[in-house]
Write a protein that holds these residues in place. Structure first.
Motif, PDB file in Angstrom:
ATOM      1  N   SER A  72       0.852  -1.184   0.000  1.00 44.19           N
ATOM      2  CA  SER A  72       0.000   0.000   0.000  1.00 44.19           C
ATOM      3  C   SER A  72       0.885   1.230   0.000  1.00 44.19           C
ATOM      4  CB  SER A  72      -0.931   0.015   1.224  1.00 44.19           C
ATOM      5  OG  SER A  72      -0.186   0.137   2.420  1.00 44.19           O
ATOM      6  N   VAL A  73       0.282   2.376  -0.249  1.00 44.26           N
ATOM      7  CA  VAL A  73       1.025   3.630  -0.235  1.00 44.26           C
ATOM      8  C   VAL A  73       0.099   4.738   0.255  1.00 44.26           C
ATOM      9  CG1 VAL A  73       0.465   4.084  -2.663  1.00 44.26           C
ATOM     10  CG2 VAL A  73       2.401   5.264  -1.596  1.00 44.26           C
ATOM     11  N   ILE A  74       0.631   5.586   1.121  1.00 41.41           N
ATOM     12  CA  ILE A  74      -0.060   6.787   1.573  1.00 41.41           C
ATOM     13  C   ILE A  74       0.888   7.957   1.344  1.00 41.41           C
ATOM     14  CG2 ILE A  74      -1.473   5.588   3.292  1.00 41.41           C
ATOM     15  CD1 ILE A  74       0.483   6.537   5.442  1.00 41.41           C
ATOM     16  N   HIS A  75       0.463   9.150   1.681  1.00 41.65           N
ATOM     17  CA  HIS A  75       1.381  10.286   1.565  1.00 41.65           C
ATOM     18  C   HIS A  75       1.124  11.273   2.689  1.00 41.65           C
ATOM     19  CE1 HIS A  75      -1.269  13.604   0.154  1.00 41.65           C
ATOM     20  NE2 HIS A  75      -2.004  12.626  -0.353  1.00 41.65           N
ATOM     21  N   CYS A  76       2.165  12.043   3.022  1.00 38.55           N
ATOM     22  CA  CYS A  76       2.014  13.141   3.976  1.00 38.55           C
ATOM     23  C   CYS A  76       2.204  14.440   3.212  1.00 38.55           C
ATOM     24  CB  CYS A  76       2.990  12.991   5.139  1.00 38.55           C
ATOM     25  SG  CYS A  76       4.732  12.942   4.661  1.00 38.55           S
ATOM     26  N   VAL A  77       2.716  15.470   3.840  1.00 41.79           N
ATOM     27  CA  VAL A  77       2.797  16.777   3.193  1.00 41.79           C
ATOM     28  C   VAL A  77       3.831  16.797   2.083  1.00 41.79           C
ATOM     29  CG1 VAL A  77       3.242  19.230   3.589  1.00 41.79           C
ATOM     30  CG2 VAL A  77       2.034  17.897   5.302  1.00 41.79           C
ATOM     31  N   THR A  78       4.900  16.013   2.218  1.00 44.65           N
ATOM     32  CA  THR A  78       5.961  16.050   1.214  1.00 44.65           C
ATOM     33  C   THR A  78       6.458  14.671   0.789  1.00 44.65           C
ATOM     34  OG1 THR A  78       7.653  16.196   2.953  1.00 44.65           O
ATOM     35  CG2 THR A  78       6.846  18.277   2.033  1.00 44.65           C
ATOM     36  N   ARG A  79       5.918  13.581   1.358  1.00 45.13           N
ATOM     37  CA  ARG A  79       6.488  12.260   1.126  1.00 45.13           C
ATOM     38  C   ARG A  79       5.447  11.245   0.678  1.00 45.13           C
ATOM     39  NH1 ARG A  79      11.298  11.615   5.399  1.00 45.13           N
ATOM     40  NH2 ARG A  79      11.597  13.810   5.892  1.00 45.13           N
ATOM     41  N   LEU A  80       5.899  10.380  -0.240  1.00 49.23           N
ATOM     42  CA  LEU A  80       5.156   9.166  -0.554  1.00 49.23           C
ATOM     43  C   LEU A  80       5.632   8.111   0.421  1.00 49.23           C
ATOM     44  CD1 LEU A  80       5.667   9.269  -4.427  1.00 49.23           C
ATOM     45  CD2 LEU A  80       3.550   9.851  -3.215  1.00 49.23           C
ATOM     46  N   ARG A  81       4.709   7.457   1.124  1.00 49.60           N
ATOM     47  CA  ARG A  81       5.087   6.490   2.159  1.00 49.60           C
ATOM     48  C   ARG A  81       4.598   5.102   1.737  1.00 49.60           C
ATOM     49  NH1 ARG A  81       5.905   8.715   7.596  1.00 49.60           N
ATOM     50  NH2 ARG A  81       6.352  10.932   7.393  1.00 49.60           N
ATOM     51  N   PHE A  82       5.552   4.283   1.306  1.00 51.27           N
ATOM     52  CA  PHE A  82       5.231   2.952   0.798  1.00 51.27           C
ATOM     53  C   PHE A  82       5.346   1.903   1.894  1.00 51.27           C
ATOM     54  CE2 PHE A  82       6.619   5.249  -2.969  1.00 51.27           C
ATOM     55  CZ  PHE A  82       5.759   4.801  -3.954  1.00 51.27           C
ATOM     56  N   TYR A  83       4.410   0.959   1.878  1.00 54.73           N
ATOM     57  CA  TYR A  83       4.541  -0.268   2.648  1.00 54.73           C
ATOM     58  C   TYR A  83       4.906  -1.359   1.641  1.00 54.73           C
ATOM     59  CZ  TYR A  83       2.397   2.107   6.603  1.00 54.73           C
ATOM     60  OH  TYR A  83       2.134   2.979   7.626  1.00 54.73           O
ATOM     61  N   LEU A  84       6.177  -1.766   1.670  1.00 57.56           N
ATOM     62  CA  LEU A  84       6.698  -2.702   0.684  1.00 57.56           C
ATOM     63  C   LEU A  84       6.792  -4.114   1.259  1.00 57.56           C
ATOM     64  CD1 LEU A  84       9.620  -0.565  -0.811  1.00 57.56           C
ATOM     65  CD2 LEU A  84       7.249  -0.729  -1.622  1.00 57.56           C
ATOM     66  N   LYS A  85       6.670  -5.091   0.401  1.00 58.82           N
ATOM     67  CA  LYS A  85       6.854  -6.474   0.826  1.00 58.82           C
ATOM     68  C   LYS A  85       8.324  -6.761   1.103  1.00 58.82           C
ATOM     69  CE  LYS A  85       2.834  -8.064  -1.790  1.00 58.82           C
ATOM     70  NZ  LYS A  85       2.355  -8.872  -2.931  1.00 58.82           N
ATOM     71  N   ASP A  86       9.207  -6.186   0.282  1.00 64.00           N
ATOM     72  CA  ASP A  86      10.637  -6.428   0.422  1.00 64.00           C
ATOM     73  C   ASP A  86      11.381  -5.120   0.156  1.00 64.00           C
ATOM     74  OD1 ASP A  86      13.234  -7.248   0.433  1.00 64.00           O
ATOM     75  OD2 ASP A  86      13.020  -8.768  -1.139  1.00 64.00           O
ATOM     76  N   HIS A  87      11.880  -4.486   1.215  1.00 65.38           N
ATOM     77  CA  HIS A  87      12.558  -3.197   1.076  1.00 65.38           C
ATOM     78  C   HIS A  87      13.860  -3.312   0.288  1.00 65.38           C
ATOM     79  CE1 HIS A  87      10.443  -0.584   4.301  1.00 65.38           C
ATOM     80  NE2 HIS A  87       9.639  -1.554   3.907  1.00 65.38           N
ATOM     81  N   SER A  88      14.472  -4.497   0.287  1.00 66.93           N
ATOM     82  CA  SER A  88      15.751  -4.660  -0.398  1.00 66.93           C
ATOM     83  C   SER A  88      15.612  -4.543  -1.915  1.00 66.93           C
ATOM     84  CB  SER A  88      16.376  -6.015  -0.042  1.00 66.93           C
ATOM     85  OG  SER A  88      15.592  -7.081  -0.547  1.00 66.93           O
ATOM     86  N   ARG A  89      14.395  -4.665  -2.414  1.00 60.73           N
ATOM     87  CA  ARG A  89      14.185  -4.557  -3.860  1.00 60.73           C
ATOM     88  C   ARG A  89      14.124  -3.115  -4.334  1.00 60.73           C
ATOM     89  NH1 ARG A  89       9.241  -8.401  -5.458  1.00 60.73           N
ATOM     90  NH2 ARG A  89       9.719  -7.437  -7.486  1.00 60.73           N
ATOM     91  N   ALA A  90      14.021  -2.176  -3.412  1.00 59.42           N
ATOM     92  CA  ALA A  90      13.986  -0.760  -3.781  1.00 59.42           C
ATOM     93  C   ALA A  90      15.397  -0.260  -4.072  1.00 59.42           C
ATOM     94  CB  ALA A  90      13.361   0.066  -2.659  1.00 59.42           C
TER      95      ALA A  90
END
Length: 483
Positions: free
Chosen positions: A25-43
């Protein structure tokens, strides 16, 4: 950036965070896209940072955060348009998602804490700007009445006051709606619960200090829920769990009527009788404890929190503190902590402005002025990521000046009645009841003291054109994952 550029940027970000299949999933705040990733190492953090329109990327609070600045809402819309729509299976998968390190006790606690912070962030973040705007209007309304431009008995005052109070009055409805969306629950049903607890009859009973009922020596009082956030977050969770459970055994023929009846009855009763009073009491205790701590040694507290606050911003951890401000405003009507932190925003802006003024390089000037302007409007990320962090010394100068500003804010006991800070937020320091007082002029003095201190420190020591801007480096490739 044009809209088509946002579309391209969104596509590139999706690819570099590991593709659609890696995004829960992904949400955002005032300046950031905030991703919930299955595997952070793939970013691929290195390549993400090199994208035109991206200021930085960081992992924090169980999220992979991509800093894109004030255009975040437009980019978010393009991004979500390119992601597959979530059906019930996807929603269940996301709601039950557990990170791989949750197999241990520490990992489980960390995972659940991150999910809790993420829920609070997603619940409060969408209304922050609206709260800030309403607070500024309220401050200006106080000025208008102080100078008798508007009378408190006139229709103009009545209408403008309604504009400022609406978001605070209906805050439980808005927070509950957002919390339900984050939990993949029922936003409208949750909003109804919010409407129940702020119903005029409930508020009248609370103002009259009436009790719902007494059990032996225990009394269960009516409580005022306007301005509150935590009871509705818990209510959203209860609605999600109860509704999901009811759907497992209630016939589909009567679900549309039976489930809302049960949910409204059960969750409203639990919230009004039990969880609401408890959480409101805890919220008041948190606010009063913070105020007591500030009274012990406010100047020292202000210097420490301000000296390190923008480091929290760098790692995206400041959103864990913002609900504390909102809680202050909800329970006390003001926040000394928010007043202190406001000085850190102008500190970063002053440092970026000094770089822009001193530099003879056109691109540095443009980035510096843009970052300073953004900071003076309450958003520090463009100044931090565009200039201050990349030259390092300006960030240090801004932090030193901010610590001094926090010390003075504590020394003068500066107070704040709205969440928006920096120069654009100066009306937030106007007392809604008493108008412009010494508190406002102290705030003006400390704000510009912090700004000029950051500017002078940076201009003298923090920057020169011989310095090299920190280059963004790609993340080293893992040979084990080579194609």
């Amino acid at each position: 950036m044009a809209k088509k550029d946002y579309e391209m940027l969104a596509a590139e970000i999706i690819e570099l965070v590991g593709g659609r299949e890696n995004i829960n999933s992904v949400i955002h705040c005032v300046t950031r896209l905030r991703f919930y990733l299955k595997d952070h190492s793939r970013a691929d953090t290195g390549k993400i940072k090199e994208l035109d329109g991206v200021m930085g990327a960081v992992e924090a609070s169980g999220q992979y955060q991509v800093v894109v600045g004030p255009a975040v809402d437009d980019i978010y819309k393009e991004l979500t348009a390119q992601l597959p729509s979530t059906d019930d299976t996807d929603q269940k998968e996301e709601a039950e998602f557990i990170s791989s390190d949750s197999r241990t006790i520490y990992g489980s606690v960390k995972n659940n804490f991150n999910k809790f912070i993420g829920l609070i962030t997603a619940s409060v973040m969408p209304v922050i700007n609206i709260l800030a705007a309403a607070g500024i209007i309220k401050g200006l309304l106080s000025v208008f009445t102080s100078f008798e431009l508007i009378t408190e008995t006139g229709n103009a005052y009545l209408i403008i006051n309604a504009m400022t109070d609406a978001v605070f009055y209906f805050l439980p409805v808005l927070v509950g709606f957002n919390a339900a969306k984050k939990l993949n629950g029922n936003p409208l049903l949750t909003a109804v619960i919010g409407g129940v607890i702020i119903h005029p009859s409930i508020l009248e009973a609370a103002e009259a200090e009436a009790n719902i009922f007494s059990l032996a020596t225990f009394e269960f009082p009516f409580v005022t829920y306007t301005y509150s956030i935590f009871p509705m977050i818990l209510a959203a969770w209860m609605i999600k769990k109860l509704e999901d459970w009811l759907k497992t055994w209630v016939s589909s023929y009567i679900q549309s009527i039976f489930i809302p009846i049960v949910v409204i009855g059960v969750v409203s009763s639990i919230t009004i009788i039990l969880t609401g009073p408890v959480l409101v009491g805890l919220s008041s205790g948190l606010a009063n404890s913070l105020e007591t701590m500030l009274n012990v040694n406010a100047p020292l507290f202000g210097a420490i929190i301000n000296g390190f606050y923008q480091i929290l911003v760098v790692f995206g951890l400041h959103w864990g503190i913002i609900p504390v401000y909102v809680n202050d405003f909800a329970t006390l009507g003001y926040s000394y902590l928010s007043a202190m932190v406001s000085m850190t925003i102008v500190g970063q802006g002053g440092a970026a402005l000094a770089v822009a003024v001193k530099s003879k390089k056109k691109n540095i000037k443009e980035i510096g002025y843009a970052g300073a302007f953004s900071a003076f409007c309450g958003i520090t990320e463009p100044a931090i990521y565009g200039i201050n962090l990349r030259f390092r010394r300006p960030f240090i100068c801004a932090s030193i000046a901010s610590a001094a500003g926090g010390f003075l804010a504590g020394l003068f006991g500066i107070n704040m009645w709205s969440i928006i800070g920096s120069i654009i937020g100066l009306p937030s320091f106007i007392d809604p009841q008493n108008g412009i007082t010494a508190n406002f002029w102290y705030a003006v003095f400390v704000t510009f003291f912090t700004l000029f201190s950051a500017f002078i420190l940076t201009y003298i020591w923090g920057y020169n054109d011989k310095m090299t801007m920190d280059k963004k480096r790609e993340k080293p490739k893992n040979p084990a994952k080579a194609d």
